[in-house]
Design an enzyme around this catalytic site. Sequence first.
Site, PDB file in Angstrom:
ATOM      1  N   GLU A  25      -5.612   3.091  -7.651  1.00  0.00           N
ATOM      2  CA  GLU A  25      -6.503   1.823  -7.540  1.00  0.00           C
ATOM      3  C   GLU A  25      -7.987   2.383  -7.330  1.00  0.00           C
ATOM      4  OE1 GLU A  25      -2.516   1.191  -5.826  1.00  0.00           O
ATOM      5  OE2 GLU A  25      -3.985   2.765  -5.657  1.00  0.00           O
ATOM      6  N   LYS A  82      16.800   6.596 -12.432  1.00  0.00           N
ATOM      7  CA  LYS A  82      16.538   5.471 -11.762  1.00  0.00           C
ATOM      8  C   LYS A  82      17.707   4.308 -11.977  1.00  0.00           C
ATOM      9  CE  LYS A  82      13.244   1.982 -10.101  1.00  0.00           C
ATOM     10  NZ  LYS A  82      11.831   1.364 -10.207  1.00  0.00           N
ATOM     11  N   ARG A 100      -6.966   0.311  -0.840  1.00  0.00           N
ATOM     12  CA  ARG A 100      -6.726   1.709  -1.011  1.00  0.00           C
ATOM     13  C   ARG A 100      -7.937   2.176  -1.980  1.00  0.00           C
ATOM     14  NH1 ARG A 100      -1.786   4.154  -1.511  1.00  0.00           N
ATOM     15  NH2 ARG A 100      -2.139   5.048  -3.784  1.00  0.00           N
TER      16      ARG A 100
END
Length: 595
Positions: A336, A248, A364
């Site tokens: 979640e 990244k 979610r």
Amino acid sequence: MANGLLASIDTPEDLRKLGEDQLPLLAQELRDFIIDIVSRNEGHLGASLGVIELTIALHYVFNTPDDSLIWDVGHQAYGHKILTGRREAFGSNRRLGGISGFPKRSESIFDSFGTGHSSTAISAALGMALAANLNGDTEKQHIAVVGDASIASGMAFEGLNHAGVTDANILVILNDNAIGIDPSVGALKQYLTAVKEGRNHKGNNMIKSLNFDYTGPVDGHNVRALVAELRRLQCIKGPKFLHVITTKGKGMPLAEENQVKYHAPGKFDKFTGKILPNEEAGLPPKFQDVFGLTVLDLARKNEKIVGITPAMPSGSSMKYMMDLFPDRAIDVGIAEQHAVTLAGGMATQGMVVFCNIYSTFMQRAYDQLIHDVALQDLPVIFCLDRAGLVGEDGATHHGIFDIAYLRCIPNMIIYAPLNELALQNILYTAQLGLDHPIAIRYPRGRGTMAQWQQDHAGRYEAIEVGKAYCLREGRSVAVLSAGSIGENVRAALAVVEDPERFGWYDFGFIKPMDETMLHHIFEKYERIITVEEGVVRGGFGSAVAEFAVMHRYHNTIELLGVPDAFIEQGTVAELHTLCGIDVPGIVEALRKAAI
């Protein structure tokens, strides 16, 4: 302005005219272009820099848009957007009226599926692949690019589990960089690390056990190697899995070294990478920091307090507690549903659970919220960060639905603090012990009290549940606000003509509502205006209107808030104006009500 090879590419067809030996140079130009634009305009940086070579290779090998390419968590997709006809528009990225920061079907035929939340790409790609089979098209390719933090989510596993027993022509590419926004966590992360380091036994490959043709790990920054492998996989039918190793922030040293900070760093020097000062000294605190510092202070005094966050310890400021009490502050990854039920389980054992989830991501876990917490009346403290309009992240991330989707759930308390002090005090009140679950919604951004930490932090007052407050009496028009949008009301009342006509009431508790105060308001005032930073339909104003109907009041009621539409990206101030809840919009509503 793009130069060199990049300037000649308007579509992937142009890209495919290049020789393979030109692709590394294109990768450098694309990386420099993204750094240049994002350094000035802000946005997501590290994730897109990490997949430059992969993005080029995918569009070089596959016949997009006829072949479907789906990006899981759309902040990887800047390079994709630039190579698919949006290079000249990229300067408008995340701006009002500009292009979205995430893939969006209405924006381009190359955006096969809209993706702002995580872990959806495998299911979407599988759905497309199965549909292609039913339509007799067995040649079309369907590619899902999934981050390693996203693949640990339950939905991603559900997709893998289903795909493995089909003959769907699907390729799942794991972009393995060991970090989402914060570092990846969990047993799967440890497994992937072992794979990368060659420590796992090839006979014990969990992806192969799901009936995928597994390849990897492959260097995700070697564009020629990627092209060769993608061409090989292009000829293989059925479910395939390519494990790609990336870094990244690749190509920008500071972004590689500080991957959390450079996920979305704000403005920075494009040559050095140094983040430019944003003059934060002396500014009011961020609401997320008020949450994090308050919960940390409370946890020092109450050993029953635990914190849970699904992959957002930095963004939610749960990191403060994680650093000091690592055993009592838990990052569960992008999960979640698990976070909510985990919180419920801990609450059954007498723990005081602060479950911090962004408002948009709480959507979610709606079934878990109802079935595993509210139905059992477990006193979990849900802290919904980024409630309201969040700005440049746009429609996928606005936290504007929570009041409406929470208000209909029995046993649920809903509170929206007017300011930092109210947020601190409700956190204190909740940990003293409530009889029901509570959702505390607060916005992205800063409050209004520059000296909050010096003057107020740690000085707690318990709040009476269900009580509203009269902030000023008026003659004929009452303004009822819920949450920090009340600061716009305060500013509007300061400039409106004949301010004595207007009363102002702070309804921090949206549920239960202060019915005694509501009776007083409806009996005293001819007109009622409600103001909220959430959807009007089903929100706080709807609750006030329902009260009026139930008690046969006939006062004129006007509801100000977010209209029945998906609101696109822009600054928070611009979106307030768009919705008519900025200061001038509220002033105009007051003026009309006073006629």
